[in-house]
Structure formats: structure tokens, C-alpha cells
Design a protein around this motif. Structure first.
Motif, short mmCIF file in Angstrom:
data_model
loop_
_atom_site.label_atom_id
_atom_site.label_comp_id
_atom_site.label_asym_id
_atom_site.label_seq_id
_atom_site.Cartn_x
_atom_site.Cartn_y
_atom_site.Cartn_z
N ALA A 46 0.86 -1.19 0.00
CA ALA A 46 0.00 0.00 0.00
C ALA A 46 0.89 1.23 0.00
CB ALA A 46 -0.91 -0.05 1.22
N GLY A 47 0.45 2.31 0.63
CA GLY A 47 1.29 3.49 0.82
C GLY A 47 1.69 4.19 -0.46
N SER A 48 2.72 5.01 -0.31
CA SER A 48 3.17 5.86 -1.41
C SER A 48 3.66 5.05 -2.61
CB SER A 48 4.29 6.78 -0.94
OG SER A 48 5.28 6.04 -0.26
N LEU A 49 4.17 3.85 -2.37
CA LEU A 49 4.64 3.04 -3.49
C LEU A 49 3.46 2.62 -4.38
CD1 LEU A 49 6.98 1.68 -4.94
CD2 LEU A 49 6.48 -0.38 -3.63
N GLY A 101 8.91 7.01 1.57
CA GLY A 101 9.49 7.07 2.91
C GLY A 101 9.65 5.69 3.51
N ASP A 102 8.61 4.90 3.41
CA ASP A 102 8.69 3.52 3.88
C ASP A 102 7.71 2.67 3.10
OD1 ASP A 102 6.17 3.93 4.91
OD2 ASP A 102 6.77 3.81 7.01
N LEU A 103 7.80 1.37 3.28
CA LEU A 103 6.89 0.45 2.60
C LEU A 103 5.80 0.00 3.59
CD1 LEU A 103 9.38 -1.88 0.68
CD2 LEU A 103 8.20 0.18 -0.13
N ASP A 104 4.60 -0.15 3.07
CA ASP A 104 3.47 -0.57 3.89
C ASP A 104 2.85 -1.81 3.26
OD1 ASP A 104 3.15 2.06 5.61
OD2 ASP A 104 3.43 2.69 3.54
N PHE A 105 2.79 -2.87 4.03
CA PHE A 105 2.19 -4.12 3.53
C PHE A 105 0.94 -4.44 4.33
CE2 PHE A 105 6.68 -4.34 2.61
CZ PHE A 105 6.70 -4.77 1.29
CA CA Z 1 4.78 4.50 3.35
#
Ligand code: CA
Ligand code: DGT
Ligand code: CA
Ligand code: ZN
Length: 582
Positions: free
Chosen positions: A187-190, A198-202
């Protein structure tokens, strides 16, 4: 007042626990707040609504004191008790807890004995030797803290799309290989295809969240575990990239995926739309705020949008820049897909600063299924990139024609140049030479410090040249490394429309230039783009996928992108005088 989320409630309780611990409160009290945070996180139901309604009685582990505090927090947006605790410490104080190896006791000692109130204070105190002499610390601890601070500096950055995508796909494969994982997605910005993340959200749907987070925290790829609980786990990879995993039930999955895809601004707008329909929307589901509101059935993320009377909004568009209004009117654009690309134009070979020969680049393009490839090596002024002079350029044109005679039905090569735009806006080759090429990309590679007006006029002069097919990397930015030079985007876009100059979407993950925020305007004025990888290596042709991500983010459709066209149409396009190209 911004809407309070479940995470906000839990975070405040956790911070209270931390501050009480620092002040030496008894462990039972601090534990009650920590437990409260866990219960809030895992509560099956709309805990925010219940807190707002002061309807928390009977929830195991949430005593009367916590009930009152949660109610105050949910109904007013803040909590006096928490604010009072917080106000006893300076602004940067809370960063200290993020330093590896510093627990509440150590932070308390540093604050009390040495007056350390920020990361900068801490660094100075370590370097001056004060930390080493503090009781309970010593030379070794001080050195470890300095190491942690250095790592923190190195990690406190954002990451390029290429690094992030590579890591995310590898982790997604691992997650999906687990038998207890029903579905998983990043999910997130990616997922929104931002230019940096900034970071990865799974998000993973599972029947056993605690087992999954625990497994995740023990993976080989983990450099360090930031925090790991029963439903959430945060880790750093070796390269410093943080990964947050949230383990949810299958029913919650679409809601969590939607929520953590963001953007925050998009979510806020969506939530207020839901409220108008008598529904409260959060990361766990819909709840009714009006008696007459029925709870929609949701299996997929798109069902959430449907329930709110919206077309399903592609993640790339979720920035609250008009996508919700367009979706409400069923007028979202049909976005370009990666499969629509049939060729590409800005590629280098060993003739200038590329790592592969013409033939190797061509073979890579064939492997990728492209029908045509444009070769655009540097021109002579880019001497540090071994730019071609006229003789070498003419020899390269011959080599390209030879390729087309023998292998042209597999892959057609276009003979081009990435010609330097000189300081005064003239070009590095004469019109006679440029006329021998199939096309040309014009780029700025030197004299970056001109003021905006001069730079804009410089580029416009180049665009007015009949032989300049497209403008390369408009702003010269190198993401996370070098800022864009000053240039007036509006004027460049207007000039592109007037002169029928294509503006490149340079999809090297270092550049992603022109910026995605400008494409919709350009498109509305009829400006075409070409998605170009600026490949200096056969592998760089893979950058095209980042280009389609950014193009989608810029609301671009297939028809807005030149290199979605079949070979014959491109040949017609290039044979037409520039001013009449469509
Ligand atoms: Ca993120
Ligand atoms: P990043 O990681 O800085 O590149 O950007 P994001 O968008 O991935 O941000 P991140 O990782 O902090 O959070 C992921 C998503 O979760 C974010 O896009 C929206 C949602 N989210 C996080 N915190 C909040 C919040 O306080 N309110 C709302 N409405 N949404 C939030
Ligand atoms: Ca995150
Ligand atoms: Zn260039």
C-alpha cells in the motif's frame, strides 16, 4: 479538527506509558496504558466511535481512568493529561526514543543528568565524553549510541522508486508464499507511484496475525526490528528502508488496503463523503452513524468506492487533486497501461556514455517486446559523456540504417541524438546535421544556475527549432541528490503546445522528470509526451514501468503518449512537418 483514528488513540496511550515510565511511575500503571493501546489496536468494532460516545464500559482491560481519557481524546481531539505530560519536555525530546539501544531509563538519565533534550544534544554529549562518565553508561555505550546516530542519519532519507519497488515485490512474494496468508498487497506511497517513498506498507489478510508478524520479524532480510506486536510489525531492511506489515482479517483487508494506500488527504475527503451518507469509514470497515444507513457489503477495495457512489479510483490518482469529484461524475480518465508502450526514444550506447553497444541495446529491446527503439547518444559539448561529434554521429546513422536493412522487421531503430541545449538556447549541432536524423531530444546538461527567466527563454528557443522533436528531462533534477534548476513550467508547456514539441517523461528513477503534477495540465493543452528510460544499460529499459506509473499519476491516457503508437504511425508523425504533427 482532523478525524481521530484508532492508531491515534493507541499512539497517545503508548506515549503516556512511556512518559510515566520516564518519571518513574509504578510499572502497573504504565502497563495498564500499554495494554490499553494493544486493546484499542485489536478491538473488533468501531472503538473510535464508542470512545466518542463514551460507550466503553465493560471492555476488558480498559478501566475507568482509561475510558475517560479515550472519551476526551475521541470527542475533543486531544487529551489534557497527555498534553501536560508532554509539555514538560522539549520538542525534539521524543526523537530520542527512536535511537536504537535507548530505552526510557537511559533517556530519563540523559535528560535528568545531562539536560539532553534532542538528538543534537545527545550527539554533543557523546562526543564531549560526558555520556561515557554517566553512571550506567560507559565508553562502550557512548560509542554504540554514536554508531546508532550515524545509522539513523543514513536511514533518515527517502528511497527511489526502483529500490522501493524491488524490495516490495520481493517481500510480497514472501508474504504470498505463506499458507496462512489469504491475500497480500503493498500500500502506501509506493502503490500510489510517488516519485520517492518514505517507507513500505504491507497489508496481509490472515487467520493468524500474531504468527505472521512474528515470522516477518525473523526474516533473513531484516536488519533490525523496530517494533513487533500481534497485528503490526515494523522492521528495517539492510539498506535502511523501513517496512510496516499490518496483519488483518480477510473482511478487514479491503478497508486496510484502502486506508493505508492513502494518501491521507484522499482518505480525509473520502471519509467526509462517507459521513454524508451516514457512514463512518476507517481502516477496519464501515459503521452506521445514522440509523437508516445500511452497511454496504465489501469484498474488494473497489466495493468501498462503489458504496460511496464513486468509480473505482486507481491508486496513482489518490492525492485529492480532483479524482473524487471526477469519480463521482464517472469521468475518470482511462489511464495508460504498461502494455500500451510499443517503443521508446531516449537511449544511449557505448558511442557516448552507455554501457552497451547499439546491437546489445537493440537485442534488449527485442527481448522486452518493443517494436522500435530510438538511439539518442550525447552530442559533442557533453565531452564528459564522450558526446559524439558530427563524424561519429554520421557513422552511427549509417550503422542504424544497416541494422534496419538486416533486422528492421524485428525491431526498427530510429537515428536520433540527445543534443545539448547550449547556454544561449542554440543547439550543439547545425540544422543541416540535425536534418539527417530521424528525430532529436534536446536537453540541458550545463549552465544550470541561470535565473528562471533566462533558463525558460533558453529552453523555449530550443523548442522553437523545427528539428527538436522532444525536450529531454525538463528540470535536470536528480531525485534525492540535486534540485531542479529554475524553469517556468507553464511557459514551457504553452510553448510545447504551440510548437508541437513533445515533452519527455524521463522515467529513469533518478529523474522522473517532468514532475507528475504537471502532466494533466499539459495533456489538457494537447501536449504529447514520450515515456523514455534514458537507458545507459540494457537493464534500464525496464524503467519504462516507472514511466507508466508516473504517467498514470499525471492522469495520462494512452493517446497522450507518443510511444504507444504503432511503428507506421510514428514514421508518419516524424515525416510530418513539426507544426502540423498530431
Ligand atoms: Ca509509506
Ligand atoms: P511515505 O511513506 O512517506 O512515502 O508516504 P505514505 O503515504 O506511504 O505514508 P505512511 O507510510 O506514513 O502511511 C501510509 C498511509 O496510511 C497514508 O498514505 C495514509 C494512511 N495514514 C497514515 N496515517 C494516517 C492518518 O493519521 N490519517 C489518515 N487519514 N490516514 C493516515
Ligand atoms: Ca508507513
Ligand atoms: Zn540527458
Amino acid at each position: 479538527m482532523p478525524a481521530i483514528t484508532r492508531e491515534d488513540l493507541a499512539d497517545v496511550l503508548e506515549e503516556i506509558a512511556l512518559l510515566l515510565e520516564i518519571q518513574g511511575e509504578n510499572p502497573f500503571k504504565t502497563r495498564a496504558y500499554r495494554q490499553g493501546a494493544e486493546i484499542v489496536r485489536g478491538f473488533d468494532g468501531d472503538i473510535v466511535q464508542r470512545a466518542a460516545d463514551n460507550d466503553l464500559a465493560g471492555i476488558k482491560g480498559i478501566g475507568e481512568a482509561l475510558q475517560q481519557k479515550l472519551h476526551e481524546l475521541a470527542s475533543t481531539g486531544s487529551l489534557a493529561f497527555h498534553q501536560n505530560l508532554r509539555s514538560q519536555y522539549p520538542e525534539g525530546f521524543f526523537d530520542l526514543f527512536e535511537v536504537d539501544g535507548l530505552g526510557p531509563k537511559k533517556v530519563a538519565a540523559l535528560h535528568k543528568e545531562l539536560g539532553v533534550g534532542s538528538i543534537a544534544d545527545l550527539k554533543a554529549a557523546c562526543e564531549s565524553g560526558k555520556v561515557a562518565t554517566l553512571s550506567g553508561f560507559g565508553e562502550k555505550t557512548a560509542a554504540k549510541i554514536l554508531e546508532a546516530l550515524a545509522r539513523r542519519e543514513a536511514f533518515a532519507t527517502r528511497f527511489r522508486l526502483s529500490t522501493a519497488t524491488h524490495a516490495a515485490e520481493m517481500i510480497l512474494d514472501l508474504l504470498r508464499s505463506r499458507p496462512e496468508v489469504l491475500r497480500a498487497q503493498y500500500a502506501g506511497s509506493l502503490r500510489r507511484s510517488r516519485e520517492t517513498v518514505g517507507d513500505l506498507d504491507f497489508i496481509a489478510a490472515t487467520t493468524d496475525p500474531a504468527a505472521l508478524t512474528s515470522w516477518f520479524s525473523r526474516l533473513d532480510i531484516v536488519h533490525d526490528v523496530i517494533a513487533c506486536g500481534d497485528t503490526k510489525c515494523s522492521i528495517h531492511l539492510e539498506n535502511g528502508l523501513q517496512c510496516d506489515l499490518r496483519a488483518v482479517s480477510n473482511d478487514q483487508f479491503p478497508f486496510a488496503l484502502q486506508y493505508f494506500t492513502g494518501s491521507k488527504e484522499h482518505n480525509v475527503a473520502l471519509r467526509s463523503l462517507a459521513l454524508k451518507r451516514g457512514l463512518s469509514l476507517n481502516e477496519y470497515g464501515f459503521t452506521a452513524t445514522r440509523k437508516d444507513a445500511g452497511i454496504p457489503t465489501v469484498h474488494e477495495e473497489s466495493d468501498i468506492y462503489k458504496a460511496l457512489g464513486l468509480e473505482s479510483i486507481p491508486p496513482e490518482l489518490r492525492e485529492n487533486r480532483g479524482e473524487i469529484e471526477a469519480a463521482a461524475q464517472a469521468r475518470l480518465p482511462r489511464l495508460i497501461d504498461a502494455e500500451n508502450l510499443r517503443g521508446t526514444f531516449h537511449n544511449h550506447t557505448t558511442a557516448s556514455d552507455g554501457a552497451a553497444t547499439l546491437e546489445e541495446m537493440a537485442e534488449a529491446a527485442i527481448d522486452l517486446g518493443l517494436r522500435y527503439l530510438g538511439i539518442a547518444d550525447h552530442s559533442k559539448s557533453s565531452f564528459q559523456a564522450r558526446g559524439l561529434d558530427e563524424d561519429r554521429l554520421l557513422a552511427q546513422i549509417d550503422a542504424i540504417h544497416a541494422w534496419n536493412r538486416s533486422r528492421g522487421d524485428e525491431l526498427h531503430l530510429f537515428a536520433g541524438s540527445e543534443v545539448d541545449i547550449l547556454k544561449d538556447g542554440s543547439l550543439d549541432f547545425s540544422d543541416e546535421i540535425l536534418a539527417r536524423l530521424d528525430y532529436c531530444v534536446a536537453s540541458v546538461h550545463a549552465a544550470f544556475t541561470l535565473d528562471e527567466d533566462t533558463m525558460t527563454r533558453r529552453i523555449i528557443r530550443a523548442m522553437e527549432n523545427e528539428h527538436v522533436t522532444m525536450l529531454g528531462h525538463l528540470t535536470g533534477r536528480l531525485l534525492l541528490r540535486r534540485d531542479a534548476y529554475a524553469v517556468n513550467h507553464e511557459k514551457i508547456i504553452d510553448c510545447a503546445a504551440a510548437t508541437r514539441t513533445v515533452i519527455e517523461l524521463n522515467c529513469s528513477p533518478q529523474r522522473l522528470d517532468m514532475d507528475w503534477r504537471w502532466w494533466r495540465k499539459a495533456r489538457d493543452l494537447g501536449v504529447l509526451t514520450s515515456i523514455n528510460p534514458d537507458a545507459h544499460h540494457p537493464d534500464h529499459l525496464q524503467f519504462l514501468r516507472f514511466g507508466t506509473g508516473i504517467a498514470r499519476k499525471g492522469w495520462l491516457r494512452k493517446q497522450d503518449v507518443l510511444n504507444t503508437r504503432p511503428l507506421e504511425d510514428i514514421q508518419t508523425f516524424l515525416a510530418t512537418p513539426k507544426g502540423r504533427r498530431k
